[in-house]
Design a protein around this motif. Structure first.
Motif, short mmCIF file in Angstrom:
data_model
loop_
_atom_site.label_atom_id
_atom_site.label_comp_id
_atom_site.label_asym_id
_atom_site.label_seq_id
_atom_site.Cartn_x
_atom_site.Cartn_y
_atom_site.Cartn_z
N SER A 1 30.93 -106.91 36.15
CA SER A 1 31.46 -105.87 35.25
C SER A 1 32.39 -106.42 34.17
O SER A 1 33.07 -105.64 33.51
N ARG B 1 39.17 -94.96 46.10
CA ARG B 1 38.86 -93.90 45.14
C ARG B 1 39.03 -94.39 43.71
O ARG B 1 38.23 -94.06 42.82
N ALA C 1 36.06 -96.59 42.87
CA ALA C 1 34.86 -95.77 42.67
C ALA C 1 34.90 -95.08 41.31
O ALA C 1 33.88 -94.99 40.60
N ALA C 2 36.07 -94.60 40.92
CA ALA C 2 36.19 -93.94 39.62
C ALA C 2 35.97 -94.93 38.48
O ALA C 2 35.32 -94.61 37.47
N ARG D 1 34.18 -97.67 38.71
CA ARG D 1 32.75 -98.00 38.73
C ARG D 1 31.94 -96.94 37.98
O ARG D 1 31.04 -97.26 37.22
N GLU D 2 32.29 -95.68 38.18
CA GLU D 2 31.59 -94.58 37.49
C GLU D 2 31.86 -94.65 35.99
O GLU D 2 30.94 -94.43 35.18
N GLU D 3 33.07 -94.99 35.62
CA GLU D 3 33.39 -95.11 34.19
C GLU D 3 32.58 -96.26 33.58
O GLU D 3 32.08 -96.15 32.46
N ARG D 4 32.47 -97.35 34.32
CA ARG D 4 31.65 -98.48 33.85
C ARG D 4 30.20 -98.06 33.65
O ARG D 4 29.58 -98.35 32.63
N ASN D 5 29.63 -97.36 34.62
CA ASN D 5 28.23 -96.95 34.54
C ASN D 5 27.99 -95.98 33.40
O ASN D 5 26.93 -96.01 32.76
N ALA D 6 28.98 -95.11 33.14
CA ALA D 6 28.81 -94.11 32.08
C ALA D 6 28.71 -94.75 30.70
O ALA D 6 28.11 -94.17 29.79
N ARG E 1 24.87 -95.54 30.50
CA ARG E 1 23.89 -94.77 31.27
C ARG E 1 22.68 -94.38 30.43
O ARG E 1 21.55 -94.46 30.88
N HIS F 1 23.31 -103.51 37.79
CA HIS F 1 22.85 -102.31 38.49
C HIS F 1 21.95 -102.56 39.71
O HIS F 1 21.53 -101.59 40.33
#
Length: 556
Positions: free
Chosen positions: A265, A352, A355-356, A358-363, A366, A404
């Motif tokens: 990342s 947590r 995880a947040a 990681r979600e910001e990275r994926n967004a 996406r 991914h």
């Protein structure tokens, strides 16, 4: 000698050719496999391989031999050895040498060279070039031209000593043509000494432990140099409650499904911001290089601790505030020992937060990755955890699989980082499969990159080992096409005429199918893993159209 008298003459030294001296020295260092292509000038090397129990695998191009030897080294943990002949063959392998240098891979390339007394003035000898050693010296860590048969064993021992005691990088040894066939005293067999583990300075370890113990927002970055310290790095991360980011070469050192893992990342803007805000950042075995970051890392607000075997890395890019020079495993173990009385992290809170992030990275990507993600999920679901994946410098890999497609420590992901060569995936998969035939190996490539080394399908057919080759076909050089469009340029020379790649694989004697859906890809992979020989699986991708004004008439 029993029965000898003072008047007996001394026993004559044993005479062997330079070719045999070279092969004998390789065998003495545990070499059991070499990659290469025979040529007029290296036949004396090939003559002695079987007698010293060194198997040989012949790719169809020297560049493929270099990539195969590179992956063999990464998977087996032993140096990869490639044999070339003179001139063009040595230059053919130069791209692979550059990649091994960039990725810190112990690759030994041996080649003949012009005779010892060859005149500086060109004479037109076959494969003659001005200086092979000067050409390779600019790419490899060392390029060594020997001057006697006895020196050959010394040169090989020196190469293996460098592999064991320094940052492992490629070495080239050149043996003049006349020495290959000359019978001379070779001297005793030389052996590289075993490496003694180097641990960082105790004062530096104490300073690093004190900084980490007091850290409220620590983070860890792992590169390829940390692979031998996987268990220690995971334990350290859990004790500190520190998120873990890896470079492409460090992918899978910590399981990418672990609650503390952010995977590969460093290219993510959100992750780079988080690292810049850490009060202590520990970087183990990584360059923190532009090829992983994709742009400079913002200035750090905290303390940078760098653990590396290479002293130059303490001052490269971001200089270390606390340098820990030494072997990664022993250094991290010593750091753990020094970290007594670390307050227990608030595990749920940290998990947590990771995880947040990681979600910001994926967004961030996406929408761009939407086409690839279902196929990558199918790949992961179809493959055992210990699969070795090889990849190319292709969009499907650096945008897709690297961030991914999760990998655990029992698996491996081999990618041509830094130097960024094309054509790596297929020959590397062959080298990985020969290093450990019991493990599943899968190559991931794009249609453009595959065609740099597509002839190695013939090598894979010859081996008859199950080898799926997944090719994401976007009709050319997608990354360069996108860069041209983003500059406002007309895309030029990036759209390739379609090729029936599965049919080409069948023409070589392998297998080929087309997967039009993630489910079809998963089925094809499962079947290919149990089918002797290579199976090329094409995944057709629709290039994302980019707005570009097309004039009614082309400029003259």
């Amino acid at each position: 000698m029993p029965g000898a008298t003072l008047s007996d003459p001394p026993a004559a030294p044993t005479l062997i050719t330079g070719g045999e001296a070279l092969v004998r020295a390789l065998a003495a260092h545990g070499v059991t496999r070499a990659f290469g292509i025979p040529g007029t000038h290296n036949l004396e090397i090939y003559r002695h391989l079987a007698a010293h129990r060194i198997d040989h695998l012949n790719p169809r191009h020297e560049q493929g031999a270099g990539y195969a030897a590179d992956a063999y080294a990464r998977v087996s943990g032993r140096p990869g050895v490639a044999i070339t002949t003179t001139g063009p063959a040595l230059l053919n392998i130069a791209a692979a040498v550059g990649q091994a240098y960039s990725d810190s891979v112990p690759l030994l390339v041996v080649s003949p060279g012009m005779p010892l007394r060859h005149p500086r003035q060109s004479t037109g000898l076959l494969h003659e070039m001005r200086s092979q050693t000067e050409a390779l010296r600019g790419i490899a860590a060392v390029s060594h031209r020997v001057s006697s048969v006895e020196e050959i064993g010394v040169a090989v021992a020196r190469a293996f000593t460098l592999f064991r005691t320094r940052r492992p990088r490629p070495v080239h040894i050149e043996v003049p043509l006349d020495l290959l066939t000359a019978a001379e005293p070779a001297g005793p067999v030389r052996a590289a000494p075993p490496a003694s583990p180097a641990t960082a300075d105790p004062d530096a370890l104490s300073a690093a432990a004190e900084a980490l113990r007091a850290a409220a927002r620590p983070a860890i970055v792992l590169g390829g140099g940390a692979r031998g310290a996987a268990a220690e790095c995971l334990r350290l991360a859990e004790e500190l409650g520190a998120p873990v980011v890896t470079s492409a070469n460090g992918k899978g050192i910590v399981a990418e499904t672990h609650p503390l893992s952010l995977g590969v990342s460093l290219h993510s803007r959100a992750v780079r911001r988080r690292l810049a805000e850490c009060d202590v950042l520990l970087a183990v075995g990584t360059e923190l290089a532009e090829s992983d970051l994709w742009e400079p890392l913002p200035a750090l607000t905290g303390t940078l601790v760098r653990a590396d075997i290479d002293p130059a890395q303490m001052y490269a890019g971001l200089p270390a505030d606390i340098p820990l020079l030494g072997n990664a495993r022993h250094t991290v173990r010593a750091l753990l020992d020094a970290l007594s009385s670390v307050p227990a992290p608030a595990t749920d809170t940290v998990h947590r937060a990771v995880a947040a992030l990681r979600e910001e990275r994926n967004a961030e990507t996406r929408s761009e990755d939407a086409q690839l993600l279902p196929y990558l999920a199918a790949v992961r679901a179809a493959l055992p955890a210990d699969t070795v994946l090889t990849s190319d410098s292709a969009q499907c890999c650096y945008y897709g699989a690297i961030p991914h497609l999760p990998v655990a420590p029992e698996g491996r992901y081999l990618h041509p980082t830094g130097f960024g060569t094309l054509g790596y995936a297929l020959p590397a998969a062959i080298g990985a499969k020969t290093a450990d035939p019991t493990r599943p190996v899968v190559a991931l490539s794009g249609d453009g990159g595959l065609q740099f080394s597509v002839q190695e399908l013939a090598t894979a057919v010859q081996l008859r080992l199950p080898l799926p080759v997944v090719v994401f076909d976007n009709g050319g050089y997608g990354e360069i096409r996108d860069e041209m469009v983003s500059r406002g340029d007309r895309p030029t020379a990036v759209d390739l005429p379609p090729v029936d790649l599965p049919a080409l694989a069948r023409a070589y004697g392998g297998h080929g199918v087309r997967a039009d859906s993630p489910e079809a890809l998963a089925d094809a992979l499962r079947h290919a893993l149990n089918t002797p020989g290579p199976t090329l699986i094409t995944v057709p991708l629709t290039p994302v159209p980019a707005p570009f004004p097309v004039p009614e008439e082309l400029p003259r």
